[in-house]
Motif scaffolding. Structure first.
Motif, PDB file in Angstrom:
ATOM      1  N   SER A 461       0.843  -1.195   0.000  1.00 40.27           N
ATOM      2  CA  SER A 461       0.000   0.000   0.000  1.00 40.27           C
ATOM      3  C   SER A 461       0.873   1.238   0.000  1.00 40.27           C
ATOM      4  O   SER A 461       1.953   1.264   0.598  1.00 40.27           O
ATOM      5  CB  SER A 461      -0.905   0.014   1.233  1.00 40.27           C
ATOM      6  N   CYS A 462       0.397   2.273  -0.662  1.00 39.52           N
ATOM      7  CA  CYS A 462       1.143   3.536  -0.701  1.00 39.52           C
ATOM      8  C   CYS A 462       1.062   4.243   0.640  1.00 39.52           C
ATOM      9  O   CYS A 462       0.086   4.104   1.381  1.00 39.52           O
ATOM     10  CB  CYS A 462       0.601   4.432  -1.808  1.00 39.52           C
ATOM     11  N   CYS A 463       2.093   4.993   0.968  1.00 36.54           N
ATOM     12  CA  CYS A 463       2.136   5.680   2.260  1.00 36.54           C
ATOM     13  C   CYS A 463       2.681   7.094   2.147  1.00 36.54           C
ATOM     14  O   CYS A 463       2.532   7.884   3.078  1.00 36.54           O
ATOM     15  CB  CYS A 463       2.985   4.887   3.248  1.00 36.54           C
ATOM     16  N   LEU A 464       3.310   7.445   1.029  1.00 37.01           N
ATOM     17  CA  LEU A 464       3.871   8.782   0.835  1.00 37.01           C
ATOM     18  C   LEU A 464       3.602   9.250  -0.590  1.00 37.01           C
ATOM     19  O   LEU A 464       3.334   8.446  -1.490  1.00 37.01           O
ATOM     20  CB  LEU A 464       5.385   8.783   1.084  1.00 37.01           C
ATOM     21  N   TYR A 465       3.679  10.552  -0.779  1.00 37.40           N
ATOM     22  CA  TYR A 465       3.557  11.137  -2.116  1.00 37.40           C
ATOM     23  C   TYR A 465       4.925  11.697  -2.485  1.00 37.40           C
ATOM     24  O   TYR A 465       5.486  12.532  -1.766  1.00 37.40           O
ATOM     25  CB  TYR A 465       2.516  12.259  -2.109  1.00 37.40           C
ATOM     26  N   CYS A 466       5.504  11.213  -3.586  1.00 37.01           N
ATOM     27  CA  CYS A 466       6.795  11.722  -4.055  1.00 37.01           C
ATOM     28  C   CYS A 466       6.553  12.986  -4.854  1.00 37.01           C
ATOM     29  O   CYS A 466       6.009  12.933  -5.970  1.00 37.01           O
ATOM     30  CB  CYS A 466       7.530  10.684  -4.900  1.00 37.01           C
ATOM     31  N   ASP A 467       6.946  14.126  -4.287  1.00 36.69           N
ATOM     32  CA  ASP A 467       6.717  15.396  -4.951  1.00 36.69           C
ATOM     33  C   ASP A 467       7.658  15.578  -6.135  1.00 36.69           C
ATOM     34  O   ASP A 467       7.367  16.331  -7.062  1.00 36.69           O
ATOM     35  CB  ASP A 467       6.917  16.539  -3.950  1.00 36.69           C
ATOM     36  N   THR A 468       8.805  14.889  -6.099  1.00 35.37           N
ATOM     37  CA  THR A 468       9.745  14.982  -7.211  1.00 35.37           C
ATOM     38  C   THR A 468       9.205  14.283  -8.453  1.00 35.37           C
ATOM     39  O   THR A 468       9.320  14.788  -9.571  1.00 35.37           O
ATOM     40  CB  THR A 468      11.093  14.358  -6.816  1.00 35.37           C
ATOM     41  N   CYS A 469       8.594  13.115  -8.251  1.00 32.77           N
ATOM     42  CA  CYS A 469       8.103  12.307  -9.378  1.00 32.77           C
ATOM     43  C   CYS A 469       6.605  12.410  -9.579  1.00 32.77           C
ATOM     44  O   CYS A 469       6.059  11.822 -10.508  1.00 32.77           O
ATOM     45  CB  CYS A 469       8.484  10.845  -9.171  1.00 32.77           C
ATOM     46  N   ASN A 470       5.921  13.120  -8.663  1.00 33.64           N
ATOM     47  CA  ASN A 470       4.486  13.334  -8.837  1.00 33.64           C
ATOM     48  C   ASN A 470       3.686  12.031  -8.791  1.00 33.64           C
ATOM     49  O   ASN A 470       2.825  11.798  -9.628  1.00 33.64           O
ATOM     50  CB  ASN A 470       4.215  14.057 -10.150  1.00 33.64           C
ATOM     51  N   LYS A 471       3.949  11.170  -7.792  1.00 40.60           N
ATOM     52  CA  LYS A 471       3.218   9.916  -7.721  1.00 40.60           C
ATOM     53  C   LYS A 471       3.196   9.411  -6.281  1.00 40.60           C
ATOM     54  O   LYS A 471       4.045   9.773  -5.458  1.00 40.60           O
ATOM     55  CB  LYS A 471       3.843   8.876  -8.645  1.00 40.60           C
ATOM     56  N   LEU A 472       2.218   8.547  -6.005  1.00 41.35           N
ATOM     57  CA  LEU A 472       2.134   7.893  -4.704  1.00 41.35           C
ATOM     58  C   LEU A 472       3.089   6.702  -4.690  1.00 41.35           C
ATOM     59  O   LEU A 472       3.191   5.971  -5.684  1.00 41.35           O
ATOM     60  CB  LEU A 472       0.712   7.425  -4.427  1.00 41.35           C
ATOM     61  N   ILE A 473       3.768   6.502  -3.556  1.00 42.66           N
ATOM     62  CA  ILE A 473       4.766   5.439  -3.465  1.00 42.66           C
ATOM     63  C   ILE A 473       4.615   4.698  -2.140  1.00 42.66           C
ATOM     64  O   ILE A 473       3.987   5.191  -1.203  1.00 42.66           O
ATOM     65  CB  ILE A 473       6.199   5.995  -3.588  1.00 42.66           C
ATOM     66  N   CYS A 474       5.203   3.496  -2.065  1.00 46.17           N
ATOM     67  CA  CYS A 474       5.236   2.724  -0.824  1.00 46.17           C
ATOM     68  C   CYS A 474       6.627   2.855  -0.196  1.00 46.17           C
ATOM     69  O   CYS A 474       7.529   3.464  -0.782  1.00 46.17           O
ATOM     70  CB  CYS A 474       4.901   1.258  -1.089  1.00 46.17           C
ATOM     71  N   PHE A 475       6.835   2.242   0.981  1.00 41.38           N
ATOM     72  CA  PHE A 475       8.117   2.365   1.669  1.00 41.38           C
ATOM     73  C   PHE A 475       9.249   1.724   0.875  1.00 41.38           C
ATOM     74  O   PHE A 475      10.380   2.189   0.900  1.00 41.38           O
ATOM     75  CB  PHE A 475       8.048   1.739   3.064  1.00 41.38           C
ATOM     76  N   LYS A 476       8.955   0.623   0.161  1.00 35.78           N
ATOM     77  CA  LYS A 476      10.000  -0.034  -0.615  1.00 35.78           C
ATOM     78  C   LYS A 476      10.513   0.859  -1.734  1.00 35.78           C
ATOM     79  O   LYS A 476      11.682   0.777  -2.117  1.00 35.78           O
ATOM     80  CB  LYS A 476       9.468  -1.350  -1.200  1.00 35.78           C
ATOM     81  N   CYS A 477       9.623   1.723  -2.249  1.00 34.71           N
ATOM     82  CA  CYS A 477      10.034   2.627  -3.330  1.00 34.71           C
ATOM     83  C   CYS A 477      11.109   3.598  -2.874  1.00 34.71           C
ATOM     84  O   CYS A 477      11.941   4.042  -3.673  1.00 34.71           O
ATOM     85  CB  CYS A 477       8.842   3.431  -3.842  1.00 34.71           C
ATOM     86  N   ILE A 478      11.095   3.960  -1.584  1.00 36.16           N
ATOM     87  CA  ILE A 478      11.971   5.027  -1.097  1.00 36.16           C
ATOM     88  C   ILE A 478      13.429   4.672  -1.322  1.00 36.16           C
ATOM     89  O   ILE A 478      14.212   5.477  -1.822  1.00 36.16           O
ATOM     90  CB  ILE A 478      11.693   5.297   0.395  1.00 36.16           C
ATOM     91  N   THR A 479      13.802   3.456  -0.957  1.00 35.15           N
ATOM     92  CA  THR A 479      15.207   3.069  -1.077  1.00 35.15           C
ATOM     93  C   THR A 479      15.581   2.645  -2.488  1.00 35.15           C
ATOM     94  O   THR A 479      16.740   2.734  -2.869  1.00 35.15           O
ATOM     95  CB  THR A 479      15.522   1.930  -0.099  1.00 35.15           C
TER      96      THR A 479
END
Length: 812
Positions: A461-479
């Motif tokens: 499930s998504c938990c953050l919005y990446c303002d750089t890429c303009n999309k919703l992301i999950c914790f795994k996306c961060i790293t």
């Protein structure tokens, strides 16, 4: 004998000690939890090592003076005011100093030559801990404390002369002492175990509770049994035949293993046994500790305590720390270290008679019955608190209209600290209520991140919005992909209304009111004078024209050949032009004369320029040389009307002011990266935000960086994923801000206008091709009107005349 007055006073001062000791850690970690990285403020943990000062010759004797101890006690109590400080940084600094003073008082009194002072300190610490745990049942603050009560206790301590040693100086005699290193490791492990599992009476329940349907014992009311067993552990402290035995240590080991490995009720039973074991062995390790050298022993104690804290952080924050792959969820390693540490602290070096907790005075032991009575009273007050918190709503599940709805708080709740650093459940609850977290997207509602599944990681499930890429992301996306990007949490996303609802988008309208044919092939730059005339520039042909608008064409007043990289109208109605030189050029609109202005960015070359509503001049500049790849400096410079430099914006290091410069390994590398590749266009809002179109490569792929006046990044926009994908890159060829502080961008290749908030968050986009406008270039805004210039197609003949459109807009 311990008088009732003495017992109460020591209990209050022990309570103050635990308030500071347990309050500093979460306050330090509030910062990296906000930043998702080490912040540098971890350096404040050095105050835990204040006891090493007593290792300096003469310092221990100096501090054991009645008045020096009085000053330290008042400093400790005074630091409780930190919980009311206006900013988190001031709060942290005062709290750290107070913790250092508390650690000194703890050490100086616990190593006193007078057994009476040592005994009072020990029982103050024990009863203070029990009182601290009980207070957390009654109050919603995570660190409930009152400086006024602490001040009364400290003053009473000073006035009563309780710190005056009754032991006269005498020749020292050699006595057997335990090995100081294993003893210190053991006490540090015990200190950590006490804080880790029993700093709050419901912590053990958090270990064992499971999901539906067999959730096991809930924190309410079963946490009350943990409180009872902590008190029971105090009551059996005098049973040295049991608490000093290896069998009792084995009982403790089995208890923590049951707690860790077995779920629900069986694990809870292990937690109950562990709570008794933990409190009961305090006299054993403290007696041994006070026979060891104070400075080096306390140093090892705090090293052990902090290493175990850091290891636990590494087990749960493995995605954000180096080496996390090896510690991921390995709490079993930590349990082994803690229990082995306690074992070597208790049993290496032989057995020793009670030196601190139960000292013999004239062959009379401490009146333990009075201590038992106070302990039972404290536990009863805690149980009364559990009774007062009873509510039918706590055990009845509310009916759900939609089975897909759920309520949850994610880990970014900062250990109970709200977004401004206040340790209060009340404030945090108000925050959740005000932001309406959990509503679904619709005409009157907002999106819930948890309802959106990550497109890159199946099942997450998504938990953050990446303002750089303009999309919703999950914790795994961060790293994996988004490391170092700018993120927006759900409540900030909701407040900022990153996406307008379809109803709001439908209100935004554009209409062509007038159309003009110009004598330029491309219109890159526009500036309107106070008399209504207009300056237009063609950067490709190095041509600048001063024109007036006729019915459907432009009439040339003056034409000049000059290099043009940027253009803006000054507050004196003259035209400022960047020509790729260090100095900005000035065109007198009355005479047409071109001269050097007072704005100089030497040794850089000026590229873009903008004049704000308060007459500041913002210049984009770069080091001489090729545009791409970016080398040298790429900077945006703010100047006053006289040409004096006000501020430079070059690196992402403006997010916070530090009290002092920290070593590089303690600071974030994210905040030292380049802000811009090539700052091509600049605009500003009425509240001072600076909006920069940043070209990234030779294809003019773009992004928009929005900065506050102080240099904080408010938003980064790289286009919309619906239209700016694949070969349809976001190519911004102009930027403006409206009177209502919306940001409007021209997207050249896609023939679009992108509309953003004043912080760079997406609102909507508008297709100009539907109106017959293609390849839009720079735009200029007045109230309700936008002037939009266009570029000719690359294959168009040289005689093609560019169009100038006057658009009327509404709805934003």
């Amino acid at each position: 004998m311990i008088e009732t007055r003495t017992l109460v006073r020591e209990c209050v001062q022990g309570y103050v000690f635990w308030s500071l000791f347990q309050g500093l850690g979460p306050m330090i970690w509030f910062y990296p939890l906000n930043e998702l990285e080490l912040s540098g403020y971890e350096i404040f943990a050095v105050t835990f090592f204040a006891p090493v000062l007593v290792g300096i010759p003469g310092v221990l004797k100096l501090l054991q003076n009645r008045w020096m101890l009085g000053i330290l006690r008042m400093a400790t109590v005074g630091s409780l005011a930190s919980f009311q400080a206006s900013t988190t940084l001031i709060r942290l600094a005062i709290l750290a100093l107070g913790t250092g003073a508390a650690m000194l008082v703890f050490t100086v009194t616990l190593w006193s030559k007078d057994s009476r002072i040592r005994c009072h300190t020990f029982w103050g610490i024990i009863l203070g801990f029990m009182s601290f745990v009980t207070s957390r049942v009654w109050f919603v603050s995570f660190v409930p404390t009152w400086w006024s009560i602490g001040a009364i206790a400290a003053l009473d301590h000073i006035i009563s002369g309780a710190d005056i040693s009754e032991v006269k100086e005498s020749p020292s005699k050699t006595i057997d002492r335990p090995y100081w290193l294993p003893t210190a490791i053991g006490f540090g492990s015990l200190l950590y175990l006490t804080h880790w599992c029993f700093g709050e009476s419901s912590l053990v329940l958090r270990w064992v509770v499971k999901g539906y349907p067999d959730h096991g014992p809930a924190p309410y009311p079963w946490g009350s049994f943990i409180l009872i067993d902590l008190g029971l552990g105090v009551l059996i402290m005098s049973w040295s035949w049991m608490t000093k035995s290896k069998i009792w240590w084995i009982v403790g080991l089995i208890s923590i293993l049951i707690l860790y490995y077995l779920p629900t009720w069986i694990g809870f039973m292990g937690g109950l046994a562990l709570s008794i074991f933990t409190m009961s062995i305090w006299p054993v390790l403290v007696d041994r500790m006070t026979l060891c050298p104070p400075a080096r022993s306390m140093f090892v104690v705090m090293v052990t305590y902090l290493v175990q804290i850091f290891f636990f952080v590494w087990t749960v924050a493995y995605n954000f720390v180096p080496g996390g792959v090896y510690t991921r969820e390995h709490t079993d390693y930590l349990i082994a270290a803690v229990m082995i540490g306690i074992f070597i602290g208790m049993f290496i070096g032989g057995e020793y008679n009670s030196h601190t907790a139960f000292p013999c005075d004239n062959k009379k032991q401490v009146p333990f019955n009075k201590i038992r009575t106070v302990t039972v009273l404290i536990v009863c007050i805690g149980l009364l608190g559990y009774g007062m918190r009873y509510s039918d709503n706590q055990i009845k599940q509310p009916e759900k209209k939609n089975e897909k709805e759920f309520s949850a708080a994610i880990w970014t709740f900062h250990f109970g600290y709200d977004n401004k650093g206040w340790p209060s459940m009340d404030r945090a609850a108000k925050l959740f209520k005000d932001t309406d977290i959990g509503k679904q997207e619709g005409s009157n509602e907002t999106i819930a991140f948890s309802d959106v599944k990550c497109v890159d990681h199946c099942g997450q499930s998504c938990c953050l919005y990446c303002d750089t890429c303009n999309k919703l992301i999950c914790f795994k996306c961060i790293t994996k992909v988004h490391n170092g990007h700018e993120f927006i949490e759900e409540d900030d996303y909701i407040k900022g209304k990153v996406e307008m609802t379809p109803k709001q988008q439908s209100r935004i309208k554009f209409e062509i009111s007038k159309e003009y044919t110009t004598d330029l092939n491309h219109i890159h730059f526009i500036a309107v004078c106070s008399d209504g005339s207009m300056w237009m520039g063609d950067g490709f042909k190095s041509k600048l024209q001063h024109v007036i608008l006729k019915e459907n064409r432009t009439e040339i007043i003056l034409s000049r050949n000059t290099m043009i990289y940027g253009m803006a109208k000054s507050h004196l109605n003259n035209i400022l032009v960047t020509t790729g030189e260090t100095k900005v050029k000035l065109i007198n609109t009355m005479t047409g004369q071109l001269t050097d202005s007072r704005y100089d960015v030497k040794p850089l070359t000026a590229s873009s320029i903008h004049v704000t509503s308060d007459h500041r001049v913002i210049i984009g500049a770069k080091s001489p040389g090729r545009l791409f790849p970016a080398t040298g400096r790429r900077v945006v410079i703010a100047m006053d009307p006289k040409g004096q430099q006000l501020k430079e914006y070059e690196h992402d290091n403006h997010k916070k002011q530090r009290l002092f410069n920290l070593p590089r390994f303690l600071t974030s590398t994210k905040h030292n990266k380049r802000l811009f590749t090539y700052p091509k266009f600049i605009a500003s809002t009425s509240n001072g935000n600076i909006c920069v179109v940043d070209w990234l490569d030779d294809d003019y792929r773009s992004r928009v960086v929005v900065l506050s006046q102080g240099g904080d990044i408010l938003g980064i926009y790289t286009g919309h994923p619906d239209v700016n994908t694949g070969s349809n890159s976001f190519i911004a060829q102009g930027i403006l801000t409206t009177p209502l502080d919306n940001i409007v961008l021209t997207d050249l290749g896609n023939h679009l206008l992108h509309i953003l908030t004043d912080q760079g968050q997406f609102i909507t986009y508008f297709n100009l091709r539907d109106m017959g406008i293609i390849r839009p270039c720079l735009a200029l805004s007045t109230s309700g009107t936008i002037f939009l210039g266009c570029r000719s197609e690359k294959s168009s003949p040289e005689t093609t005349k560019a169009k100038l459109y006057e658009l009327e807009y509404s709805g934003f």
